[in-house]
Write a protein that holds these residues in place. Sequence first.
Motif, mmCIF file in Angstrom:
data_model
loop_
_atom_site.group_PDB
_atom_site.id
_atom_site.type_symbol
_atom_site.label_atom_id
_atom_site.label_comp_id
_atom_site.label_asym_id
_atom_site.label_seq_id
_atom_site.Cartn_x
_atom_site.Cartn_y
_atom_site.Cartn_z
ATOM 1 N N TYR A 41 0.832 -1.211 0.000
ATOM 2 C CA TYR A 41 0.000 0.000 0.000
ATOM 3 C C TYR A 41 0.864 1.258 0.000
ATOM 4 N N THR A 42 2.070 1.175 0.540
ATOM 5 C CA THR A 42 2.980 2.321 0.481
ATOM 6 C C THR A 42 3.354 2.643 -0.964
ATOM 7 N N LEU A 43 3.603 1.603 -1.753
ATOM 8 C CA LEU A 43 3.907 1.824 -3.169
ATOM 9 C C LEU A 43 2.712 2.435 -3.891
ATOM 10 N N ILE A 44 1.519 1.976 -3.534
ATOM 11 C CA ILE A 44 0.323 2.514 -4.188
ATOM 12 C C ILE A 44 0.146 3.987 -3.848
ATOM 13 N N THR A 45 0.412 4.369 -2.593
ATOM 14 C CA THR A 45 0.288 5.786 -2.235
ATOM 15 C C THR A 45 1.281 6.640 -3.010
ATOM 16 N N LEU A 46 2.507 6.142 -3.160
ATOM 17 C CA LEU A 46 3.492 6.874 -3.959
ATOM 18 C C LEU A 46 3.024 7.016 -5.403
ATOM 19 N N LEU A 47 2.492 5.949 -5.929
ATOM 20 C CA LEU A 47 2.059 5.950 -7.321
ATOM 21 C C LEU A 47 0.954 6.972 -7.550
ATOM 22 N N TRP A 48 -0.038 6.969 -6.678
ATOM 23 C CA TRP A 48 -1.145 7.901 -6.873
ATOM 24 C C TRP A 48 -0.758 9.338 -6.526
#
Length: 772
Positions: free
Chosen positions: A400-407
């Motif tokens: 989920y940390t990667l997803i937050t960075l992505l968005w």
Amino acid sequence: MPLPGPDARVVELRVPGLIGTSGESLLDSVGTVDVAGDGVGRVIRPSDRLRRPAPGPVLQALGRSVPRTLEGYLWNRMTSGGAAKATWALLFPFSLANVAHWMLPPVPEGRRLAAVLGVLCRGLLRLAALLLTMLLVSQLAVVTLDLFAAQCLAPGSGCLTLAPSWVRDVDGVRMALGVVPLLLVVFVLFRVSSAKWKVTAPERRPLPGKGLPGDQLVDGADTAMLRCVHTVAALTCVALLLLGGPLRVPERTADAVLWFATLALLGIAVLATAVRAHRLLPVVPRMVLLGLAAALAVAAAVVRTPLPVTLTGTDDTVEGIGAALLVVCVLFGLLLIPAALLARPAWATLPRRLRPWAGGWAAAPALALAGLLGGGFGAGLAIALRELVGTRGLRLPESYTLITLLWGAGLAVGALLAVLGFAVAVPLRRARRGIPDVVRLMETHEEDEEEAAAAWARSSWERKYLHRIVLTIVVVLAVGVAALLAVRLGYGSVPTALNPLSGVGVLTLGGLAAGLLRVVYTAATGPERSRHLGAFSDLVCFWPRAAHPAVPPSYALKVVPELAQRAREHLAEPGARVVLAGYHVGGLLAVMSAARLAAELPAADRERVGVVTAGAPLQWGYQRAFPAVFPHDSLARLFGQLDGRWRGLCRGTDTFGGGATTWRHQVTDDKLLGIGYLPDGGVGALEPAVQGPTGALVLGGDHWLPDPMREPINGRRWVAGVRRHADYVADPEWDRAVVLAAGLEGADMTARLAEQVPLFEGLLGQPRVREG
């Protein structure tokens, strides 16, 4: 065409567009009453004070008044209103993956390689859709099973202190609170995939060799199979999460037996999806598979009671499904490249503005966006709920940390492109072009020319670049996925310098989740508050189920046959002429209905059918995004079958509704020229546009409306200001288009319009003389 007799009358059957148009606004009347339909698809007419059907306003044609029967077909109850339809907002990633199926390029006849690539692309799409279902259920399981049941409600936890003590102390209650919501979600998905609209018109199959617009829009034969395998996959995800995830064999024998059985059942579901094995899964085996999957989920819940403090398989399950979805999307994008190249001869001769978006490759970004939204919605919901609980220390999957960075990066790129586009590019375009020559040809008031020119510049820029902005954002997000994966695999953790971007992503995903929940809430509280949801539903619910079964049923499969049947009922009267008039998406429905009538009716009846489209996104949007569904040659063929009785009302200030039947517009020697469909079914240069009695420039089948409107006309409703996408019915050119579509004008329609200009100028007042 038979000459209109004294008993001639026009039946104008209007079809609304987006956002739940009311009957009163559709018919431009103070009251309406139902005259036919089944309550879901409603045929309405204007009503008098006693709620009786009233005749419509007469048309001026043939030197006399021609009676007009005004009807409308309302279909907004199929897409908005009610708590059940509100849940459809949760299915947006599924619907987007389903739309991607219809965006695939056409398969040329006789090209075996193209046919093989088409089969592979469709198989990968169905597999990606299955992974989206698994991702949704797994991410919801992270929230209900791990975040709340296991961590938040654990004995001694400081989370949700208002909860009764027995909720924490009774192990079965904690397990039930985590599992039952997931089973309810799976049940809802099953019910949504089973829903369909009852069609009251006779069933029709596509006619071979006709190539009609929208002829491919039929329900798939494997919908029941897809419904089964998606339900099975969702239930197996619940079981796998409880058993420790797909990558670790449980230590206990009972758990290991269930684990192997669950993986085997999931493998059957994946295989059946990939090879489209609807004939291999008859009704009895489907019921057996569903029963086994449900039994495995319940058995896993029983053997894993009590719940541990935290589930060990959440990271592996969510990240494994995400990785598999990423691989499938990459393979799909790579296979789509040669598929689009093989289909290129179908549109190579067309001008660029009519060619498919991204060269026929637009289905790949659409599928990628579905995956990004699916992962983003789940992560955003989990993050928003964790912050809402307000307890620190609750663990979520590291991905989920990667997803937050992505968005966070996606929001930054999107904001930058929006600023560059609307704050820089549009004003520069407006300053460079000045007042468009076509605005001067329409004799727009000088005090309105600046506003009209600004609206023309903005709408033309949006038609040209909006889809490119979306494609750019998706590509940037896809590159971001690859970069973050490389960082994660190479360094094991994300650099701290990216923490601010992660914070932006948390806010973005939290906003997405909160906005999604608000959409569901407002849509459930009343139909009048669901207009934003209606806009989404109207767009994605147009398409039948193909790649994903758990999407709302297609309203087009009900509206088109029932519109055609209603037209046939009116055509049974010899003097009746039927004009199907559609606004926005309603224009697509009207065109598809007219194509069905043109293919099935005898020549004498076909000559009494016409079409009016207003603000329809057919040419700039649907024809380019869905080249196999609305191919260019099929639209030209339909124009020829109707002998030019397809009239397109359009405004240069309307982003959605540019030209419908013409293109390559240019002003030369104070004349508007262009290329478009010809009455013989071909394509070629058109006669110069003639300014009609209402100020509109009539070029081929298109009526370019002045915006703002010219002076008010006695007896007509007046709307001031630049209208862009609104109030097409209020424009006086609407009636002129209906007259032409009904075939009440002679063959030389432009000459007749030109002859009437002095007469109308006398009614409107003295003609203006422009200085200089």
